[in-house]
Design an enzyme around this catalytic site. Structure first.
Site, PDB file in Angstrom:
ATOM      1  CE  LYS A  64      -3.676  -2.393   2.211  1.00 36.40           C
ATOM      2  NZ  LYS A  64      -4.367  -3.172   3.490  1.00 36.40           N
ATOM      3  CD  GLN A  79      -2.705  -4.616   6.797  1.00 32.32           C
ATOM      4  OE1 GLN A  79      -2.791  -3.601   6.024  1.00 32.32           O
ATOM      5  NE2 GLN A  79      -3.471  -5.458   6.480  1.00 32.32           N
ATOM      6  CG  ASP A 104      -9.113   0.266   4.975  1.00 36.45           C
ATOM      7  OD1 ASP A 104      -8.811   0.064   3.870  1.00 36.45           O
ATOM      8  OD2 ASP A 104      -8.414  -0.520   5.976  1.00 36.45           O
TER       9      ASP A 104
END
Ligand code: NAP
Length: 284
Positions: free
Chosen positions: A56, A100, A123
């Site tokens: 990413k 994450q 996200d």
């Protein structure tokens, strides 16, 4: 007659999305002298998670975004993680925050996710973002479901009135996928580990979304001829949740693994980071 399915190549669509993101990031830089910036937070040293985060960050840099990486020890407590996410939420130089998943069983992940200010939740993992996906608000969308919708739209798959079966109900994938499909007027069935007779449900679907993490759980022979098949699963050895070789003779459209859903997830993350930066700029 067996179908000759069209492959829904996420890598091709992601390339187009990323070049638009790069153009917007350049414009932002011209206007402000700074880059739309994504902060990534990794707890612990899980090799797969570290690889995802690196990927990413690499893509962010490749397409003109700034990055900030925070690596935390596996022993980090919920309170310590919440402090880190609060200060990133307050930092005007950071526009998007990615924590994450997974963070380890001793951490209250929901509490941590919900510390991220919704304006930087690129996200799409906070409760506020989920509510806006479910209720039709203006928050960010979860990246993988949003990437799947973009793929379906790109291939002109009509959703209204179609029966979509989502296999998996995780907070980052199956549940937001179901919410977004419902918002687009699909009739949605959500299956999970307690579902009885999965084959029966999958066989009824006009659109099947595999979001489980079990290699080839969804058998090709279950697919209704002509159905659209999206495989979000990613298992060791580049294997999806759908038995691809069995499904290709029955599906009208199908995503490959890899090169299907994965690249779209990252493309949405980067695009939403630029959205967040532009929104912050316009709010002064
Ligand atoms: P997860 O949190 O482990 O959730 C898996 C879901 O599958 C759960 O809802 C579980 O049901 C359900 N499930 C498990 N066994 C099942 C069975 N035998 N029949 C029906 N449902 C079953 O996983 P996730 O984070 O959503 O990820 C799912 C997959 O997507 C993984 O392969 C992951 O690598 C992949 N993924 C890909 C991307 C991408 O960018 N391509 C992004 C995210 C995830 P219960 O709720 O009942 O436990």
């Amino acid at each position: 007659m067996p179908y000759s399915p069209v492959l829904m190549r996420g890598d091709a669509l992601a390339a187009a999305t990323n070049s638009e993101t790069a153009r917007r990031a350049r414009e932002y830089f011209s206007a402000t002298g700074t880059r739309p910036t994504l902060a990534t937070v990794l707890v612990g040293d899980d090799a797969a998670s570290a690889t995802y985060v690196r990927m990413k960050e690499r893509r962010s840099e490749q397409f003109g975004l700034g990055t900030r990486h925070v690596a935390l020890a596996r022993s980090t407590s919920t309170d310590e993680l919440v402090d880190v996410l609060s200060s990133l939420s307050d930092d005007p130089a950071v526009h998007g925050i990615l924590l994450q998943h997974p963070v380890g069983p001793h951490i209250d992940e929901r509490n941590a996710f919900d510390t991220i200010t919704p304006a930087k939740d690129v996200d799409g993992v906070t409760s506020a973002s989920f509510a806006s996906m479910a209720l039709g608000g203006r928050g960010f969308e979860s990246c993988t479901p949003s990437g799947i919708l973009r793929l379906l739209d790109h291939h002109l798959v009509a959703l209204s009135g179609k029966h979509a079966v989502v296999v998996g109900r995780s907070p980052i994938l199956g549940k937001p996928m179901a919410a977004l499909l419902l918002r687009r007027d699909a009739t949605v069935t959500v299956c999970h580990s307690r579902t009885r007779d999965l084959e029966h449900h999958v066989a009824e679907a006009d659109i099947v979304i595999g979001a489980v993490g079990r290699p080839e759980l969804i058998r090709g022979g279950w697919i209704k001829p002509g159905a659209v098949v999206i495989d979000a699963g990613y298992n060791p050895g580049n294997v999806g949740d759908v038995d691809f070789s069995g499904a290709v003779g029955r599906a009208s459209l199908i995503t490959p693994v890899p090169g299907g859903v994965g690249p779209m997830t990252i493309a949405v993350l980067l695009a939403q980071t630029v959205d967040a930066a532009e929104a912050a700029l316009s709010q002064g």
